[in-house]
Design a protein around this motif. Structure first.
Motif, PDB file in Angstrom:
ATOM      1  N   ASN A  56       1.018  -1.091  -0.026  1.00  0.00           N
ATOM      2  CA  ASN A  56      -0.103  -0.138  -0.150  1.00  0.00           C
ATOM      3  C   ASN A  56       0.938   1.292  -0.049  1.00  0.00           C
ATOM      4  O   ASN A  56       1.850   1.486   1.178  1.00  0.00           O
ATOM      5  CB  ASN A  56      -0.960  -0.173   1.137  1.00  0.00           C
ATOM      6  N   LEU A 116     -10.376  -0.619  -4.457  1.00  0.00           N
ATOM      7  CA  LEU A 116     -10.695  -1.962  -3.939  1.00  0.00           C
ATOM      8  C   LEU A 116     -10.175  -3.137  -5.076  1.00  0.00           C
ATOM      9  O   LEU A 116      -9.963  -3.963  -4.703  1.00  0.00           O
ATOM     10  CB  LEU A 116     -12.174  -1.960  -4.038  1.00  0.00           C
ATOM     11  N   TYR A 166      -2.680  -3.935  -3.922  1.00  0.00           N
ATOM     12  CA  TYR A 166      -2.439  -3.993  -2.507  1.00  0.00           C
ATOM     13  C   TYR A 166      -3.670  -4.095  -1.384  1.00  0.00           C
ATOM     14  O   TYR A 166      -3.577  -4.492  -0.599  1.00  0.00           O
ATOM     15  CB  TYR A 166      -1.799  -2.511  -2.078  1.00  0.00           C
ATOM     16  N   VAL A 167      -4.763  -3.755  -2.150  1.00  0.00           N
ATOM     17  CA  VAL A 167      -6.090  -4.181  -1.475  1.00  0.00           C
ATOM     18  C   VAL A 167      -6.316  -5.788  -1.320  1.00  0.00           C
ATOM     19  O   VAL A 167      -6.706  -6.319  -0.277  1.00  0.00           O
ATOM     20  CB  VAL A 167      -7.458  -3.296  -2.028  1.00  0.00           C
ATOM     21  N   GLU A 168      -6.053  -6.329  -2.714  1.00  0.00           N
ATOM     22  CA  GLU A 168      -6.210  -7.831  -2.849  1.00  0.00           C
ATOM     23  C   GLU A 168      -5.152  -8.482  -1.637  1.00  0.00           C
ATOM     24  O   GLU A 168      -5.298  -9.432  -1.032  1.00  0.00           O
ATOM     25  CB  GLU A 168      -5.742  -8.268  -4.170  1.00  0.00           C
ATOM     26  N   ALA A 199      -3.757  -7.065   1.127  1.00  0.00           N
ATOM     27  CA  ALA A 199      -4.363  -6.718   2.383  1.00  0.00           C
ATOM     28  C   ALA A 199      -5.202  -7.869   2.689  1.00  0.00           C
ATOM     29  O   ALA A 199      -5.259  -8.336   3.749  1.00  0.00           O
ATOM     30  CB  ALA A 199      -4.965  -5.400   2.547  1.00  0.00           C
ATOM     31  N   ARG A 200      -6.061  -8.434   1.700  1.00  0.00           N
ATOM     32  CA  ARG A 200      -7.153  -9.302   1.858  1.00  0.00           C
ATOM     33  C   ARG A 200      -6.401 -10.769   2.046  1.00  0.00           C
ATOM     34  O   ARG A 200      -6.687 -11.379   3.004  1.00  0.00           O
ATOM     35  CB  ARG A 200      -7.958  -9.543   1.133  1.00  0.00           C
ATOM     36  N   GLU A 252     -11.731  -7.321   7.566  1.00  0.00           N
ATOM     37  CA  GLU A 252     -12.435  -6.379   6.537  1.00  0.00           C
ATOM     38  C   GLU A 252     -12.508  -4.944   6.898  1.00  0.00           C
ATOM     39  O   GLU A 252     -12.033  -4.016   5.876  1.00  0.00           O
ATOM     40  CB  GLU A 252     -13.635  -6.899   6.044  1.00  0.00           C
ATOM     41  N   VAL A 259      -9.172  -3.346   6.285  1.00  0.00           N
ATOM     42  CA  VAL A 259      -8.788  -3.283   4.587  1.00  0.00           C
ATOM     43  C   VAL A 259      -9.408  -1.991   4.264  1.00  0.00           C
ATOM     44  O   VAL A 259      -9.024  -1.248   3.233  1.00  0.00           O
ATOM     45  CB  VAL A 259      -9.348  -4.362   4.098  1.00  0.00           C
ATOM     46  N   ILE A 260     -10.734  -1.603   4.518  1.00  0.00           N
ATOM     47  CA  ILE A 260     -11.353  -0.644   4.154  1.00  0.00           C
ATOM     48  C   ILE A 260     -10.970   0.576   4.628  1.00  0.00           C
ATOM     49  O   ILE A 260     -10.530   1.488   3.896  1.00  0.00           O
ATOM     50  CB  ILE A 260     -12.988  -0.959   4.507  1.00  0.00           C
ATOM     51  N   HIS A 273      -6.640   0.605   4.199  1.00  0.00           N
ATOM     52  CA  HIS A 273      -5.907   0.568   2.915  1.00  0.00           C
ATOM     53  C   HIS A 273      -6.522   1.058   1.680  1.00  0.00           C
ATOM     54  O   HIS A 273      -6.079   1.579   0.899  1.00  0.00           O
ATOM     55  CB  HIS A 273      -5.621  -1.077   2.764  1.00  0.00           C
ATOM     56  N   ALA A 274      -8.013   1.010   1.865  1.00  0.00           N
ATOM     57  CA  ALA A 274      -8.605   1.525   0.696  1.00  0.00           C
ATOM     58  C   ALA A 274      -9.249   2.993   0.842  1.00  0.00           C
ATOM     59  O   ALA A 274      -8.825   3.772  -0.086  1.00  0.00           O
ATOM     60  CB  ALA A 274      -9.959   0.693   0.389  1.00  0.00           C
TER      61      ALA A 274
END
Lengths: 614, 336
Positions: free
Chosen positions: A122, B228, B232-234, B236-237, B243, B246-247, B250-251
């Motif tokens: 990130n 999303l 990098y979000v993938e 993080a999951r 979740e 993640v949101i 990260h998102a």
């Protein structure tokens, strides 16, 4: 030869098949399909990996290797679903877990290392935080002190600085190799049982790649972690994997010990794939595989490889062959596997030797060429001669200045001093300032055929356009010349009216070659022209370029980072590092007896089939 | 590649050219230049307006003598460059001249109204920004679901409606024909703070909110969807983060950068769009003042309001760039 059980003693016991009880992970009957149409992307996937063992999952683009790798974490991309199968770790079936348990498993028991570390870290979160949160999410240790200590330990394991200041960096403040080390540290953070690595060294320099590969191997061995190494690069897989599973069109077509497969492949596809990769050891012609892999939904009823297979017999079209044990510890999906096994090793090829060419009447002469980007000088005093009809390879890692040099010869880099003599007369810096004939006779082929062709022009227009620009021909005559040129690059007349997006990567690069050659150049500059292509396509393109260069008497500058590839095309090689040419000589001499320390290190770091099986 | 490794950070540079502080200083200077150019255009445009201010003030029955005397008094007979420098010099010391119609200082005349309008825009921003970010982000998370589809449709319709239509529709719905919950006009007596009559503020604020929200929702949704889908979000999951983290961690921060830019454009637009809304609700802000000033040829007032709106544009864009830099570490490094 029949009915050989799994519990056999074998000559390759150390690298042999994994017993059910000992396996870290067992995959059975995995099927992943497109949600909308129900067509499978991969099916009938099964393998086992033992603790500390590395299984290489090899395939070209579109073979479904990444889809299969991600499915081990119970994850799919958008529009795709896991239809059936099981992925068992101990008593747990990953694919039967409820979402909350699956989340705890990911990054805990099974972790993932993505292909492109610069995109998967990130950009807005410090690397220390990204490492810590991985530990926190899985409740590692008893408190934040213990987790911090673990982060320090991890950073040391992947050979990165451990001080707090470094951990406060953002991903963009790290180099590509460092970013991938952070990715590895993250994957090993919670001491997983299995780690899935998805082409983690693509885009890295060979020396960085060598370090990352060693790190993966050591960590897997030390911690007894099973690893699935997904890649398209056979040379890399030879360096790291104990066992191999080769994928084609969504199926595993061959599986066995790495050395055994490279010595004696049992599937025609594996055989062709090995023949397509360049070797450091001896000069030989590369053989591409004609045609392309069928996509989901358009696969033939029989063996999926049959349409491209040179050993095809009518029986191949009678339904999908099963993956069966051919000899102990070797499974192959081919009805003629026993015959394939007995064929001579695919490494044999025609050997040619090249002499040092005379550069007295060089077509291109570079003297004290220097280039700069703003205040930063990237090329220092380059002297280089290109003889008529010679192919000179320009090799170096990213940042070595090889592309800048190629671009300044083509007149695409303005900030240049020194002299470039073409046929005895000096060339101006920018291409725009050069005489039209000079521009026509120095042609350039770009790295990515996906962005170098105008998507709004047909192939015919793209190839005949230079003729109109240079006033060589127009109208019907231009079209005839374009057609003739397309024939020369093995694309038929029926390609004239197609648009680039209807073509595969290899076909596009052929169009780009035709577009350059239609100008009848004296010098052809190829800038990493195969690095965006699959190995079987790369082999075909290199073969084509070598043939054209010989037949048309072209002088060619072949820029690449792929050292083994040089063997198959070039007579001489210039090795570049930090903006200087550190070594120049015939390919045979430089690869056999490198004199410069940098060349020696580059050769040592380059993975190849020979060094791996030695 | 090589360029990045050269220690540029160690080169000594002055504060004005370095860091976020230097960036703000540079942008403020550029903003002043922008305002200077705007002042030229505004002055030229008002000069080009047809009609004679003196006649407009004194009416049709004015004698030639009184017209001459008034022109003298208003400097209207001096050269245009003199009038411009006189006006600009006044602006720099906070004197926007004297209103021709009311014969009071422009600053005094506009003071209350500016406060009223600013308060209205502030209310609209405070309501619309969080709501539209939330709607956009939620629609992205529930992509192609019922909420996403309906919010897309509604925002599209709202974006297509001019704000006076929205305003009139709200009056019909909430203040007159259909129901009578809220006052249709907002009258703030001179000398009273705008927040004294909150009930009267509801409809104008709501109109502005409805005018601005669609754009911010749509850009936030698009930007959130892109984030999303990012690797990098993938990742993080795939490393098992909850979740929620993640949101939120990260998102969202990565989706906000592009959204800030659109918010700034919309806030700047609000400063101009407020004029029409004020007219609909008879709100005593700069919108009403501008309308009156144009009809009476009250040039100093027109010029002052145009300059205020221009300044709002400059400042909101600067604020958005600073906010974007604060959520984007890569940009911060580049400034260093």
């Amino acid at each position: 030869m029949t009915d050989v059980g799994h519990d056999r003693p074998g000559p390759v016991a150390g690298r042999g098949g994994v017993k059910e009880a000992a396996a870290a992970i067992t995959v059975e009957d995995l099927r992943v399909e497109l949600r909308r149409t129900g067509h499978d992307i991969v099916a009938d996937i099964g393998f086992r990996i033992g603790p500390g063992e590395v299984l290489g999952l090899v395939g070209e683009s579109g073979s479904g290797k990444t889809t299969a790798g991600l499915a081990l974490l119970g994850h799919t991309r958008r529009g795709v679903r896991i239809a059936s199968g099981s992925v068992r770790i101990g008593d747990t079936d990953v694919l039967r877990l409820p979402p909350a348990a699956l989340r705890r498993l990911r990054g805990g028991l099974i972790s993932y290392v993505p292909q492109d570390p610069s995109a998967s870290l990130n950009p807005a979160v410090r690397i220390g935080t990204q490492l810590l949160e991985t530990l926190e999410a899985h409740g590692f240790g008893s408190g934040s002190d213990e987790r911090r200590a673990r982060v320090t330990e991890l950073m040391a394991e992947v050979a990165l600085p451990t001080e707090a200041r470094y951990l406060r960096r953002y991903p963009h403040e790290l180099s590509g190799g460092q970013q991938q080390r952070v990715g590895l540290a993250m994957a090993f953070a919670n001491r997983p049982r299995l780690i899935v690595l998805d082409e983690p060294t693509t885009g890295l320099d060979v020396s960085t790649q060598a370090h990352v590969l060693t790190t993966v191997r050591d960590l897997a061995a030390t911690h007894g972690t099973a690893a699935l190494y997904v890649t398209h690069d056979l040379a890399v897989v030879a360096a790291i994997a104990d066992r191999l599973a080769v994928m084609y069109a969504g199926r595993i077509v061959e599986e066995g010990g790495t050395t055994a497969i490279f010595d004696q492949p049992a599937h025609p596809y594996t055989r062709r794939l090995i023949a397509a990769i360049p070797h450091l050891g001896g000069r030989r012609e590369l053989q591409g595989i004609p045609g392309r892999a069928p996509s989901p939904g358009s696969r033939p009823p029989g063996c999926f490889f049959a349409p491209r297979c040179s050993m095809h017999v009518p029986a191949c079209d009678d339904g999908q062959p099963a993956l069966r044990e051919v000899v102990p510890d070797r499974r192959a999906r081919c009805i003629r596997a026993e015959e394939v096994l007995t064929l001579p090793p695919p490494t044999a090829g025609r050997s040619t030797t090249a002499d040092e060419p005379s550069t007295a009447d060089a077509v291109l002469r570079l003297r004290s060429v220097c280039c700069a980007y703003g205040p930063v000088q990237v090329l220092h005093d380059i002297d280089l001669d290109l003889a008529p009809g010679e192919c000179l390879a320009l090799v170096g890692e990213s940042g070595s200045g090889k592309t800048t040099l190629a671009r300044s010869i083509a007149g695409l880099h303005k900030d240049r001093t020194g002299e470039i003599l073409f046929d005895g007369h000096p060339l101006e810096g920018p291409a725009r300032a050069r005489a039209q004939d000079d521009r026509r006779r120095v042609q350039y082929i770009f790295q990515s055929p996906y962005s170098s062709l105008n998507p709004r022009r047909t192939v015919g227009q793209a190839v005949s356009r230079p003729l109109e620009i240079f006033g060589t021909a127009r109208g019907r005559e231009a079209e005839q010349k374009a057609t003739a040129m397309l024939d020369l690059v093995s694309l038929g007349k029926n390609y004239l009216d197609r648009y680039p997006d209807e073509l595969s990567g290899g076909e596009r690069q052929r169009v780009a070659i035709a577009r350059a050659l239609v100008c009848e150049p004296a010098v052809l500059i190829c800038d990493e022209v195969t690095s965006a292509l699959d190995v079987s396509v790369q082999a075909a393109i290199v073969d084509l370029l070598a043939r054209l260069q010989r037949d048309l008497g072209l002088s060619m500058l072949f820029v690449t980072h792929n050292l083994p590839l040089v063997r198959s095309i070039a007579g001489r090689v210039a090795v570049m590092s930090l903006g200087r040419i550190v070594e120049l000589g015939t390919v045979d001499r430089v690869l056999r007896d490198p004199r410069d320390a940098y060349t020696q290190r580059l050769l040592a770091d380059t993975p190849s089939l020979e060094t791996a099986s030695a | 590649m090589i360029a990045a490794e050269v220690p540029t950070a160690r080169r000594r540079r002055s504060f004005v050219t370095r860091g976020v502080g230097g960036f703000i200083v540079r942008r403020l200077l550029l903003g002043l230049l922008t305002l200077f150019l705007v002042s030229l255009v505004v002055f030229a445009a008002t000069q080009a307006l047809p009609g004679d201010p003196a006649r407009a003030i004194l009416g049709r029955g004015a004698t030639p003598e009184s017209l001459t005397a008034l022109r003298e008094q208003l400097n209207l007979n001096r050269s245009i460059p003199y009038q411009y420098t006189d006006w600009l010099g006044g602006l720099l010391v906070g004197d926007a001249g004297t209103s021709l119609a009311a014969t009071r200082p422009v600053t005094e005349l506009l003071g209350d109204r500016l406060l009223n309008s600013a308060f209205l825009v502030l209310c609209a921003a405070l309501v619309s920004i969080p709501i539209s970010i939330a709607i956009g982000a939620y629609a992205a998370l529930r992509r192609d679901g019922a909420f996403d589809v309906s919010s897309s449709l509604i925002t599209l319709v709202l974006a297509a409606l001019p704000e006076f239509v929205v305003g009139v529709a709200l009056i019909v719905l909430l203040a007159t024909t259909v129901s009578n919950l809220l006052p249709a006009v907002s009258s703030i007596p001179p000398g009273t703070a705008p927040w004294a009559d909150l009930e009267g503020l509801v409809l104008p604020t709501l109109t502005l909110v409805l005018a601005v929200t669609p754009y911010v929702v749509r850009i936030m949704r698009a930007s959130m969807i892109e984030v999303l889908e990012s690797e990098y979000v993938e990742m993080a999951r795939l490393k098992g983060l909850p979740e929620r983290r993640v949101i939120w961690r990260h998102a969202l921060p990565n989706a906000l950068g592009p959204t800030f830019q659109v918010i700034a454009l919309n806030l700047a637009y609000l400063a101009g769009g407020v004029i029409i809304v004020e007219f609909v609700f008879n709100f005593p802000g700069i919108g009403g003042a501008l309308r009156d000033a144009v009809s009476t040829r009250d040039l100093p007032v027109v010029q002052a309001i145009a300059m205020v709106i221009a300044a709002v544009y400059v400042l909101t864009n600067l604020a958005a760039d600073i906010a974007t830099i604060l959520v984007t570490p890569r940009l911060r490094t580049r400034l260093r």
